[in-house]
Design a protein around this motif. Structure first.
Motif, PDB file in Angstrom:
ATOM      1  N   ASP H  17      -6.203   7.653   1.922  1.00 54.54           N
ATOM      2  CA  ASP H  17      -5.253   8.203   0.751  1.00 54.54           C
ATOM      3  C   ASP H  17      -4.645   9.275   1.301  1.00 54.54           C
ATOM      4  N   ILE H  18      -5.183  10.234   2.223  1.00 55.16           N
ATOM      5  CA  ILE H  18      -4.751  11.279   2.922  1.00 55.16           C
ATOM      6  C   ILE H  18      -3.545  10.950   3.844  1.00 55.16           C
ATOM      7  N   VAL H  19      -3.638   9.868   4.297  1.00 61.82           N
ATOM      8  CA  VAL H  19      -2.739   9.363   5.329  1.00 61.82           C
ATOM      9  C   VAL H  19      -1.460   8.885   4.895  1.00 61.82           C
ATOM     10  N   ILE H  20      -1.742   8.008   3.667  1.00 62.11           N
ATOM     11  CA  ILE H  20      -0.712   7.691   2.872  1.00 62.11           C
ATOM     12  C   ILE H  20       0.140   8.852   2.372  1.00 62.11           C
ATOM     13  N   GLU H  21      -0.432  10.003   1.873  1.00 65.46           N
ATOM     14  CA  GLU H  21       0.308  10.854   1.176  1.00 65.46           C
ATOM     15  C   GLU H  21       0.976  11.726   2.299  1.00 65.46           C
ATOM     16  N   LEU H  22       0.588  11.865   3.436  1.00 63.97           N
ATOM     17  CA  LEU H  22       1.158  12.620   4.393  1.00 63.97           C
ATOM     18  C   LEU H  22       2.383  11.812   5.223  1.00 63.97           C
ATOM     19  N   ILE H  23       2.305  10.521   5.006  1.00 61.90           N
ATOM     20  CA  ILE H  23       3.469   9.587   5.619  1.00 61.90           C
ATOM     21  C   ILE H  23       4.608   9.799   4.360  1.00 61.90           C
ATOM     22  N   GLU H  24       3.873   9.852   3.182  1.00 67.13           N
ATOM     23  CA  GLU H  24       5.112   9.728   2.089  1.00 67.13           C
ATOM     24  C   GLU H  24       5.771  11.360   2.181  1.00 67.13           C
ATOM     25  N   ALA H  28       5.229  14.458  10.376  1.00 64.87           N
ATOM     26  CA  ALA H  28       5.267  13.806  11.845  1.00 64.87           C
ATOM     27  C   ALA H  28       4.739  14.324  12.982  1.00 64.87           C
ATOM     28  N   PRO H  29       4.096  14.121  13.517  1.00 62.22           N
ATOM     29  CA  PRO H  29       3.469  12.763  13.578  1.00 62.22           C
ATOM     30  C   PRO H  29       2.317  12.846  12.620  1.00 62.22           C
ATOM     31  N   VAL H  30       1.742  11.741  12.079  1.00 65.35           N
ATOM     32  CA  VAL H  30       0.460  11.755  11.118  1.00 65.35           C
ATOM     33  C   VAL H  30      -0.575  11.086  12.087  1.00 65.35           C
ATOM     34  N   ILE H  31      -1.738  11.551  12.320  1.00 63.75           N
ATOM     35  CA  ILE H  31      -2.878  11.360  13.121  1.00 63.75           C
ATOM     36  C   ILE H  31      -4.110  11.197  12.385  1.00 63.75           C
ATOM     37  N   TRP H  58       0.945   7.292  12.947  1.00 62.91           N
ATOM     38  CA  TRP H  58       2.280   7.165  12.300  1.00 62.91           C
ATOM     39  C   TRP H  58       3.176   8.231  12.559  1.00 62.91           C
ATOM     40  N   ASN H  59       4.511   7.643  12.427  1.00 61.00           N
ATOM     41  CA  ASN H  59       5.760   8.592  12.558  1.00 61.00           C
ATOM     42  C   ASN H  59       5.525   9.442  13.921  1.00 61.00           C
ATOM     43  N   PRO H  60       5.419   8.656  14.996  1.00 56.51           N
ATOM     44  CA  PRO H  60       5.526   9.341  16.265  1.00 56.51           C
ATOM     45  C   PRO H  60       6.823  10.075  16.467  1.00 56.51           C
TER      46      PRO H  60
END
Lengths: 200, 200, 200, 200, 200, 200, 200, 200
Positions: H17-24, H28-31, H58-60
Motif C-alpha cells: 500500500d505504501i509503495v503504491i501510494e508513493l508511486i501515485e 522518484a525513486p520509490v525503494i 520503481w521510478n528510477p
C-alpha cells in the motif's frame, strides 16, 4: 594454502557445482566446510568424498609423514575439532585425536603428556574458560595453535571469553585463530609445515 | 563480617581518625585497605599495627585454628594476594602462601598438590588468562574462591579476561569475587567459615 | 565433586547410554542437566529418577543434615533455581525455597530474614539488575553463593548486567558463579560443605 | 533549564569571564561545574558564590518550598552527590542529605524509610553494583532519579556496571541519567518540578 | 506503583489465572504485558479488557486529567510506544500520540513543537542512534522520560547504541529507562505524577 | 591524498627533521598533527608555518574556490574541529566555522540552516550522544562527514557512544570517520572533492 | 621456551638481581622485557648485554641459520617490533626488518613481496585496523604470526580492533598473539622452529 | 535524499500500500528494502519494478552519467552489495560490480586497480576483518564509502570487527556507514554527487 568452499549462504546445488568444477580443474585438496544436511545430501554422489562431521574433502594430498594432534577440552568442542582434523588429513597429516582432557580434570591431561610430546604439532580446541592451550603449552614444547570455541553458555559469551583468555595466555608460544575456526587452525599448520618441507 | 576502611579518596588524616575511632570503640579487627604511601605514613604511629603491602590491621581476631592457602599465578598477583592474606590473618586464620604456580608451568603446580590438599580453604589469585583456579579445582577438592587480577597488559583487558574465564570455568565448585578484590575473597572465607564455627 | 551429564548437543539416546553406564558403575549421584523434552522422554524409563524442571538425578547421596536455601528474585529465575535445588538435594542437602523476594519489594525480603538466617547456606539467584545477593548479604551472615541469570530483556544484556553487578557487590562475602549456572552453584556448596564434614 | 559552565578544558580565566558575563546579564542561577583547584581560585573573588565541592553557584532561585533528598550508597559517591545537591539548592529546593545507606547494610536504609517517604523527590547516587535505587524504589513511592557513579575499581568498570544495573532495575519507576552526572539529575528534577509549579 | 503480569515464560492459562485472581482481589489497574498470540487468546474472554498491541488492561484508574504524550521516531518504535501508551491510559492519563518525528526529518518534529509544549509529560521512544529525546528536550521544557528501543540492525546493537546515547545526552533533564521498557517509562510518569497529585 | 606527520611518539627534533625534509622535497601541503607544546616549540622557526591548535601546516594548496563548513556541537569539540579546519585550509578550501550548535539547543541550529545549506561540504563534529550529524543531515542536503569525539565523561565512553550513534544514524547519507579523527575527515573531503575537480 | 624477566612492577635492583642469578646459573638466553629507564640504568653494568629499545638480552643462543622477518605497518609499531626482534636474535635467528609497509600504501608492501617470500618466518606487527597480516598472508606463503598493537587512538580501542580483525582474518593460516606481545610472538617462532630443528 | 520503505516489521500488504501510494504521488525513486519472500510476492504485480535481491525499485531517476563501482570482498557480502547497487541504479548511476577481491588474495585486487581508478565513486563492502576499504584506499584516489557487513562468524562479532577496523583505517579518506547498510552507502554517494551536479 588450501582454499575451502564455505557453504553457509550458498544453495546446495551451488556448492556442488563449485566442488565439481574444482575437482575437474585438478585442485587438491578440495574442501567444503560448514555443510548443513542439505549440502551434504547434494554432495553425496560426488565420488570419492571423505566426510567428517560437516566437512567434505576430495583429492587429499599424499602423506607428509607428519603426525598432528587434535586435542579437545570436552565433547562440545568436537564439531570444531572435526573440521580441523579432516582438513589436516586432506593436507597429508596423520591425525591423532586426544579428546576430553579439559583442565577441570588435570590428571586426565597429565596422563596424555607423553602422547602430546610425541607429536609434531598440536591443534588445541577449547571453549568456556579456554584454559587448555595454556596448560598444554606449560606441559610440552610441541608447536601448537589454539582454537577458541563458542561452546558453553552464559559467561562463555559465545567464545569471546576463550578467545581473550587464549590471547592473554601466560604460557609462551601460544598463538590463536578465530572463534570456531578449525579450518583456519589447520591452515596455520599447513603454512608452518610447508616451509618446513622446503627446508628439510 | 569485617568492615574495612577503604582509603582511596580519603585524606591520610581522615583515614587515621576513622581507624583510631574504631580501635577506641573496640572493633575487631580494624582493617585499612589500599593505603598509599601517605596513608601508611599517617597510620605509622597508631600502635600495634600489622602491615602487609598496602593493608594495615589492628585488633586481629584470635586464632581459629583454620589453615588457609593464598595461591598466586605470578609476581604481579602478589599485591592482591597480600590484601587477602593479611585480612585472613586478621580474621584468625593461619595463612600459607603458595606463590608463582601459574598454569604455564604445570609441573610447579603439580609439585604443590599435596600442600594444596592439606589446607582447609584456598584463595586462588590470577590475572591474564585466569586459568589457575580451574586447574587447582581440577586437582584438589579443597573449597576455594577465585580472585581475578588486573595484572598484565593488552589482552588481559584490565582483569576482564580473567573474570570472564573464572566465571566460565569448566571445573566444578569455583566461585569468583570482583577484579583485584583480595579483601572480598577473605570475607567469602569468613562468611563460610564463621557458620562452620557455629555449626561445629 | 559431582560430575554432570550436560545434555545439549548430545542425542537423547547418547545421554541415556551415559546415564545408564554411570548408574551401573555405581556413581553417586548421577545428574543429567539441561535436558530438553526429548532427552527427558528418553530418560523416562531409567528407574528411580528424581526430576525437577530440566534436570534428572539418580543415586542421590544420603542426607547430610545440612539445610540449604535457594532464593530467587522472580519467576523467571526458577529454571536456574530448580537446577541448583535438585543438585543440592542429590548431594544430600535439605532444600528450602524462598521465592520471589526481589529487591523491588524490599518488605517481602525482610519478612523472610529470620528464615534466611536459620539456614546453613544460601544460593541466591537473580537476573536483571542482580541486586538480590547484595541485599541478602547485607541482611544475614549466612554463607551464600550468587547466581546471575539471563532473565529479562534489553538492559539485562543476557545476564551480563547481573554478573557484573554481583562481582562488584558492595556487600562483603559475596562470591559468584557463571550466568545461569545453577549446577555450578550447588557444586560450590558441595566443595565448602564437604570439607566442613571432614572438619566437624 | 539551568545552563551550566562546564569547566574542564577551559582556562580558569575563561571560566571566570563567562561566569561574570552571565551574572551581569542577570542569568539565574549561574552554575560552574567540575572546577579544579585553579578554577575555584580564579572564581574566588567573584562575589556571593555558593561553593560545594567542585561546583560554584551565583544567583540561586528563590525557594520553591520543595524538599528534595540526595541519597548516597557510600563515601565515594559524595562528589557526585554534592554536584546534584548544590544544583538543587540553586534551583530553589531544600536539600536533605541521606548518606551512606548502601544496600550492603540494609538496616541502615530501612531506618531512614520514613525520612525518604517524607520528601518530595529523591536523587539516588550509587556506584559499584548500583543496587541502591532499586531498593529505595522498592521501599517508597517518592519520585526518584538514579545516578550511577564511576566509584569503585575492577568489576565496577568505571560506572558501566551501575548504569546497566539501574536501567535493568526490577523496581518500577526508576529512571537514570549518565554516569557521574549529578548536575543532570538535578535538571531532571527541575524539568518535572517546573511543570508542576505551572500546574499547581 | 502498578504491578504488571510479565507474560513471557508463563503458560497462557497461568497468565489468565493470575489476571483473574488480581481482578477478583480488586487490584487496579491489572496489566498483562508482552503477551504473545496464545496469551492474548487465553485472555480474550476475561471481560472488560482494553488491548493495545501486546498489552491487556483491566480496571483502569479513573482520569487524572493529565495529558501525556507518547512520541516515536519511527514505525519500528510503535510496539514499545503502545506498551507505554496503554499503561499510561490504565493509570488515568489522556494519551496523545505524536508519531514518526525522528530527527532525520527535523522539520516534521518542529511542526509539532507547540503540541509537545502543550502536554503535561512526554515519553519519547527511539531506536537506532536515539537522538530524538535530545532534540525534544532541546525544543520544549516539558518533563520527559526517554525509552531506547532495540529497533534497527547492525550498528544499533540491539538498543545499546540508543541507551548509551540517551544517557550521554547533551540536553539537560533527560532521564532514561531500560531498552524496550515502555511499561517502565509509564511507571516513571506514575511515580512523578502521583506525588504531584498529593502535592496539588 | 595529503600525508601527515603524526607527532605523538616522535621526538620534537625528529618531527622537525621530517617536516624540513618534506618542505625541501617540495611536498604540498606538509602537515604535522597532534603536536604537543614541545613539538610546536621545535617547529617554531621553520618559516611560513600556519598553526591552529595542535596542527602546523606548510605549503598550503592554492584555493579551490570550495567553501567548507566545520560544525561543532560544543566547546569541547573545538580541538578536533581545529584539526579538520586547518587541514581543509591546507587543501585549498575556504573554511567556515559554525560552532556550538548542539542539538540540546535546536533553535540555535535552525538559525544557521541557511548558512549550512549555502556551503559546498560540511564536517560535523560532536561528542557525547553524537546527535548533531543526524540533525544536520535531516536539515540540509549538503554532503557531510561526521566526526565522533571523545568529549564528555561517563556514558560518552570516550567517543564510543558517538561513534555508534553516528553509524546508526536514521538520517540518510551520513558517513563517519574514527573517533577524534579531524584530519581524516578533511581527507574524506579531499578525496570526494578532488575527483570533482577532475570531473568539472 | 625462553623465560623472560618481566620488569614492570619490579624494582630496578630486583630485576638486576634476578638477571645476574640467571646468568650465573648459565641460563641462555636471559631476557629482561619492558624495562623503563631506571631498569635499564640498573642493568647497564651487567656485562655483555644486547639492548634494543626496552629489552635487554644476555647469553644469546648461537645462530640457527634461520632468517626471520619482523614486519611493521608504521612507526608506532616499532616498540613492539623491537621486543620481537631482539628476542628472535637471542634465540639465534637472523632478523630482517621490513618497516612501514602498512596497507594504506599497498605499493610499498608489494615492492617488498620478494623479500617477504625469501624469509623463513615472519612476525607481522600492526595496530589501528590491523590489516597488514591479512595482506601479507594473501601475498606470500611464508609462515607468519600476527601481533596486534595498541597503536593509535579512538577507534583503535587500545588494540582491541586490531586483535579482533586479525583473528577474523579472511586470509588462511594467520594466527595471533596478545596485544603488544612481541616477546610472545618470538616464542611462537621458537616453538615451531625448535621442533623443526629436531625434525631436520 | 531518497526515502526508502523499510520492510521488516511491516505486513506485505502494508508495504504494498505504501509503495503504491508513493508511486501515485509521483515520488522518484520509490525503494522498498529488506523485503522477505512474502513482501516480494505482494509487490510482484505492482508494475515496472526493478528487483535485485531483497530490494525493489520503481521510478528510477534518469541517468546522471556517473559511473559507480560496488566492490565486495567475498560472496557473503553480495546481499549488502546488491542493496547498494540497485539503490545507486535507482539514483541514476551506472553500476559496475567488482566482486570477490578480498585482501586474502591481494593479486586479484591489484589486477583490478585500473578498473577501480577509472570509476567516479566506489562503495566497498566487506565483513570479517574489514581490510578491503583500507587496501582500496591505499591503491586508488577514487572517492569511496566503506560498508562493514555482518558476514562471517565468531571473531567477526556480527560486523563489529569490520566496523571498528574501517573507522580505525590507516588509509586517508575512508568514511564508513553502519553495519550492513548498503542503502545508506548509496545515499552517501547521492549526497556528495548531487551537490556535484549543482556545482558542475
Amino acid at each position: 594454502m588450501p582454499e575451502a568452499v564455505y557453504s553457509p549462504g550458498k544453495t546446495p546445488s551451488h556448492v556442488r557445482d563449485i566442488v565439481i568444477e574444482l575437482i575437474e580443474r585438478g585442485v587438491a585438496p578440495v574442501i567444503a566446510t560448514r555443510c548443513d544436511d542439505e549440502h551434504l545430501a547434494a554432495l553425496e554422489d560426488v565420488p570419492e568424498a571423505h566426510v567428517l562431521g560437516r566437512t567434505s574433502v576430495w583429492n587429499p594430498l599424499e602423506s607428509t609423514g607428519r603426525r598432528a594432534g587434535v586435542v579437545t577440552a570436552g565433547t562440545a568442542d568436537h564439531v570444531v575439532a572435526d573440521e580441523a582434523a579432516i582438513t589436516l588429513d586432506a593436507l597429508g597429516h596423520e591425525v591423532n585425536r586426544i579428546d576430553d582432557v579439559g583442565v577441570a580434570g588435570v590428571h586426565r591431561l597429565l596422563d596424555r603428556a607423553a602422547d602430546l610430546a610425541a607429536l609434531d604439532v598440536l591443534i588445541v580446541v577449547a571453549g568456556m574458560e579456554g584454559a587448555l592451550p595454556t596448560a598444554v603449552a606449560g606441559l610440552v614444547d610441541t608447536p601448537l595453535v589454539a582454537v577458541p570455541t563458542s561452546t558453553g553458555y552464559g559467561s562463555s559469551f559465545e567464545g569471546m571469553t576463550a578467545l581473550a583468555a587464549m590471547t592473554a595466555s601466560c604460557a609462551p608460544g601460544v598463538s590463536v585463530v578465530g572463534i570456531d575456526n578449525g579450518f583456519g587452525a589447520a591452515c596455520v599448520v599447513a603454512r608452518w609445515m610447508r616451509t618446513r618441507h622446503a627446508g628439510s
